[in-house]
Design a protein around this motif. Sequence first.
Motif, short mmCIF file in Angstrom:
data_model
loop_
_atom_site.label_atom_id
_atom_site.label_comp_id
_atom_site.label_asym_id
_atom_site.label_seq_id
_atom_site.Cartn_x
_atom_site.Cartn_y
_atom_site.Cartn_z
N THR A 24 44.31 45.45 33.91
CA THR A 24 44.03 46.84 33.55
C THR A 24 42.67 46.74 32.38
O THR A 24 42.18 48.01 32.26
CB THR A 24 45.34 47.60 33.00
OG1 THR A 24 45.71 46.88 31.66
CG2 THR A 24 46.32 47.59 33.88
N MET A 25 42.64 45.75 31.79
CA MET A 25 41.63 45.91 30.57
C MET A 25 40.01 46.20 31.16
O MET A 25 39.22 46.84 30.57
CB MET A 25 41.17 44.35 30.22
CG MET A 25 42.55 44.00 28.89
SD MET A 25 42.65 42.37 28.37
CE MET A 25 40.97 42.58 27.38
N ALA A 26 39.95 45.84 32.41
CA ALA A 26 38.38 46.26 32.72
C ALA A 26 38.19 47.63 33.19
O ALA A 26 37.20 47.94 33.26
CB ALA A 26 38.19 45.28 34.30
N PHE A 27 39.17 48.43 33.65
CA PHE A 27 39.26 49.63 34.16
C PHE A 27 38.48 50.70 33.32
O PHE A 27 37.51 51.50 33.86
CB PHE A 27 40.34 50.00 34.74
CG PHE A 27 41.20 49.53 35.88
CD1 PHE A 27 40.37 48.86 36.87
CD2 PHE A 27 42.38 48.81 35.79
CE1 PHE A 27 40.99 48.08 38.08
CE2 PHE A 27 42.95 48.26 36.96
CZ PHE A 27 42.44 47.84 37.76
N LEU A 28 38.99 50.68 32.29
CA LEU A 28 38.40 51.61 31.10
C LEU A 28 36.70 51.29 30.89
O LEU A 28 35.92 52.23 30.71
CB LEU A 28 39.13 51.68 29.79
CG LEU A 28 38.68 52.95 28.83
CD1 LEU A 28 38.77 54.08 29.69
CD2 LEU A 28 39.61 52.73 27.80
#
Length: 339
Positions: A24-28
């Motif tokens: 999930t780290m890349a989504f924002l």
Amino acid sequence: MGGGRPVPDKTEPPSSAPIDQIRTMAFLPMGLCAALELEIFTVLSSGPMSAEQIASEIGVKPRRLKMLLLPLVVGEYLELDNQTFSNAAISDYYLVKGKPNYLGGAHEVWRTTWSMLMQTAESIRTDTPQAKIDFGAMSKDELGAFLRGLHGTSAAAGCQLAENPVFASANSIVDVGGGSGGVCVGLCQAHSHLRSTVADFPSVLEVAADMIGEAGLESRIDTESANIVEGPTSRQHDVAIARALFQTMSVEHCRLAAHNIGASLVSGGTLLILGNICDDTLLSPLQAVLQNVAFINAYENGQGYAEQQYRGWLEEAGFVDITREPPLGGVCMMSARKV
């Protein structure tokens, strides 16, 4: 007594959370990049809007846009009140195009960096940087996009650097490898008495001249074609700045650059180095260590060198009073004085 079954290992396994978070780290960051490309924060600077109103302003359909806006609320870049979106304080201050503190142009550099990072394994396998940054090989459009992406953070660094007391008595400064001229722009905006020079390759200076012109500082910021590895600048200055310079070069070139920067300063002049300067363990500070992953792909020889290496180059070049300064905007910094 033999022959029995092995006793099961009841030790608790380590948490997999750091690995799980990668999903999930890349989504924002990717969402923020898209918002900057679409100029969502700039549109919202005029006041709160619904998703439909924002969509109308930027010329898109609202369904997919709203799917982007909601993560930006969760990431605290936007605020949501009764189906109406508005800029959070951080976005209003830093991400509205045209404002003096705008940092949003960095999204152009983020694209380049993220693509670069995906090639790390191949760069190691081949011992060749797969996304080499070569200003001489870039087209003017490519170089312009890259430097404009860095300009906001460079100008912000200049504004922060302006608080250093050395600039109160300095008259002439040179930014060695000064790129877009952002540091000189920030310094000259803060100190009306300063004159400065951006020293860099000719192709870079074409872009810098445009950026300096946009700031209305042509009369106070000069440009000089220079390769600091090959020789000093054409005249001496009171202060020299080397931001993100040494980390792009080999050890031998760092030695030569330190010597030539010294020759570009008046006696008693100050050198300020900003960039990825690691502690002598090479394990901290975190940003300087992690940035090496990008350097694997970007440069033939560059890396985040250790503080003791910088001290060695500066001492060989005749500098004294070599000091590790407090970080500037999270970036490592050292200062030294020419005898």
